[in-house]
Motif scaffolding. Structure first.
Motif, PDB file in Angstrom:
ATOM      1  N   GLU A 269       0.888  -1.203   0.166  1.00 53.77           N
ATOM      2  CA  GLU A 269       0.029  -0.032   0.015  1.00 53.77           C
ATOM      3  C   GLU A 269       0.982   1.277   0.053  1.00 53.77           C
ATOM      4  N   ALA A 270       1.877   1.175   0.899  1.00 53.97           N
ATOM      5  CA  ALA A 270       3.035   2.377   0.830  1.00 53.97           C
ATOM      6  C   ALA A 270       3.475   2.567  -0.683  1.00 53.97           C
ATOM      7  N   MET A 271       4.043   1.497  -0.916  1.00 55.04           N
ATOM      8  CA  MET A 271       4.478   1.663  -2.314  1.00 55.04           C
ATOM      9  C   MET A 271       3.615   2.132  -3.497  1.00 55.04           C
ATOM     10  N   ALA A 272       2.490   1.835  -3.285  1.00 54.05           N
ATOM     11  CA  ALA A 272       1.498   2.023  -4.406  1.00 54.05           C
ATOM     12  C   ALA A 272       1.249   3.825  -4.173  1.00 54.05           C
ATOM     13  N   GLU A 273       1.228   4.160  -3.110  1.00 52.98           N
ATOM     14  CA  GLU A 273       1.257   5.607  -2.882  1.00 52.98           C
ATOM     15  C   GLU A 273       2.437   6.404  -3.459  1.00 52.98           C
ATOM     16  N   LEU A 274       3.707   5.772  -3.347  1.00 56.26           N
ATOM     17  CA  LEU A 274       4.845   6.338  -3.760  1.00 56.26           C
ATOM     18  C   LEU A 274       4.653   6.314  -5.410  1.00 56.26           C
ATOM     19  N   GLU A 275       4.280   5.100  -6.004  1.00 58.43           N
ATOM     20  CA  GLU A 275       4.417   4.867  -7.510  1.00 58.43           C
ATOM     21  C   GLU A 275       3.530   6.253  -8.036  1.00 58.43           C
ATOM     22  N   LYS A 276       2.550   6.679  -7.378  1.00 58.87           N
ATOM     23  CA  LYS A 276       1.680   7.636  -8.094  1.00 58.87           C
ATOM     24  C   LYS A 276       2.520   8.990  -8.107  1.00 58.87           C
ATOM     25  N   GLN A 277       3.666   8.998  -7.470  1.00 59.87           N
ATOM     26  CA  GLN A 277       4.451  10.259  -7.315  1.00 59.87           C
ATOM     27  C   GLN A 277       5.652  10.246  -8.486  1.00 59.87           C
ATOM     28  N   ILE A 278       5.928   9.210  -8.863  1.00 54.50           N
ATOM     29  CA  ILE A 278       7.072   9.256  -9.681  1.00 54.50           C
ATOM     30  C   ILE A 278       6.631   8.473 -11.163  1.00 54.50           C
ATOM     31  N   ASN A 279       7.575   8.806 -12.194  1.00 51.54           N
ATOM     32  CA  ASN A 279       7.166   8.255 -13.467  1.00 51.54           C
ATOM     33  C   ASN A 279       8.449   7.546 -13.952  1.00 51.54           C
ATOM     34  N   ARG A 280       8.226   6.187 -14.103  1.00 56.26           N
ATOM     35  CA  ARG A 280       9.092   5.211 -14.435  1.00 56.26           C
ATOM     36  C   ARG A 280       9.451   5.547 -15.870  1.00 56.26           C
ATOM     37  N   LEU A 281      10.875   5.588 -16.394  1.00 50.48           N
ATOM     38  CA  LEU A 281      11.233   5.710 -17.521  1.00 50.48           C
ATOM     39  C   LEU A 281      11.229   4.683 -18.469  1.00 50.48           C
ATOM     40  N   PRO A 282      10.564   4.580 -19.553  1.00 55.93           N
ATOM     41  CA  PRO A 282      10.417   3.179 -20.333  1.00 55.93           C
ATOM     42  C   PRO A 282      11.854   2.821 -20.707  1.00 55.93           C
ATOM     43  N   HIS A 283      11.906   1.588 -21.227  1.00 55.35           N
ATOM     44  CA  HIS A 283      13.080   0.901 -21.714  1.00 55.35           C
ATOM     45  C   HIS A 283      14.523   0.827 -20.754  1.00 55.35           C
ATOM     46  N   LEU A 284      14.345   1.282 -19.484  1.00 57.00           N
ATOM     47  CA  LEU A 284      15.314   1.456 -18.469  1.00 57.00           C
ATOM     48  C   LEU A 284      15.013   0.541 -17.226  1.00 57.00           C
ATOM     49  N   PRO A 285      15.936   0.253 -16.506  1.00 58.33           N
ATOM     50  CA  PRO A 285      15.782  -0.805 -15.325  1.00 58.33           C
ATOM     51  C   PRO A 285      15.007   0.424 -14.448  1.00 58.33           C
ATOM     52  N   LYS A 286      14.283  -0.555 -13.425  1.00 49.58           N
ATOM     53  CA  LYS A 286      13.262  -0.071 -12.570  1.00 49.58           C
ATOM     54  C   LYS A 286      13.600   1.131 -11.892  1.00 49.58           C
ATOM     55  N   TRP A 287      14.825   1.237 -11.550  1.00 50.73           N
ATOM     56  CA  TRP A 287      15.556   2.336 -10.585  1.00 50.73           C
ATOM     57  C   TRP A 287      15.659   3.709 -11.420  1.00 50.73           C
ATOM     58  N   PHE A 288      15.182   3.754 -12.867  1.00 52.04           N
ATOM     59  CA  PHE A 288      15.433   4.967 -13.627  1.00 52.04           C
ATOM     60  C   PHE A 288      14.200   5.402 -13.553  1.00 52.04           C
ATOM     61  N   VAL A 289      13.894   6.692 -12.636  1.00 50.59           N
ATOM     62  CA  VAL A 289      12.690   7.261 -12.462  1.00 50.59           C
ATOM     63  C   VAL A 289      12.661   8.799 -12.515  1.00 50.59           C
ATOM     64  N   GLU A 290      11.761   9.395 -12.946  1.00 47.27           N
ATOM     65  CA  GLU A 290      11.663  10.804 -12.898  1.00 47.27           C
ATOM     66  C   GLU A 290      10.616  11.349 -11.613  1.00 47.27           C
ATOM     67  N   ILE A 291      11.221  12.122 -10.995  1.00 47.22           N
ATOM     68  CA  ILE A 291      10.417  12.467  -9.934  1.00 47.22           C
ATOM     69  C   ILE A 291      10.348  14.051  -9.813  1.00 47.22           C
ATOM     70  N   PRO A 292       9.017  14.356 -10.067  1.00 48.01           N
ATOM     71  CA  PRO A 292       8.567  15.884 -10.493  1.00 48.01           C
ATOM     72  C   PRO A 292       8.750  16.619  -9.508  1.00 48.01           C
TER      73      PRO A 292
END
Length: 63
Positions: free
Chosen positions: A36-59
């Motif tokens: 549940e906590a991770m689902a909340e965080l996932e709403k705030q980040i954008n995963r960058l396509p075609h890159l490993p899971k730790w590549f994210v954009e945090i607006p």
């Protein structure tokens, strides 16, 4: 340490300076978020396509 903090405060991104704080708290290893906590965080980040899971954009929000 003081010099490093002052230097970090002078950095800019899109003409904005960061908020710089020293965190001296020690975090435990192996602590995981609940689904549940991770689902909340996932709403705030954008995963960058075609890159490993730790590549994210945090607006950033203008204050």
């Amino acid at each position: 340490m003081e010099t490093v903090l002052r230097f970090a405060e002078t950095l800019t991104f899109k003409a904005k300076n960061p908020v710089v704080k020293l965190i001296d708290k020690v975090y435990r290893n192996g602590v995981k978020l609940t689904r549940e906590a991770m689902a909340e965080l996932e709403k705030q980040i954008n995963r960058l396509p075609h890159l490993p899971k730790w590549f994210v954009e945090i607006p950033y929000q203008l204050t």
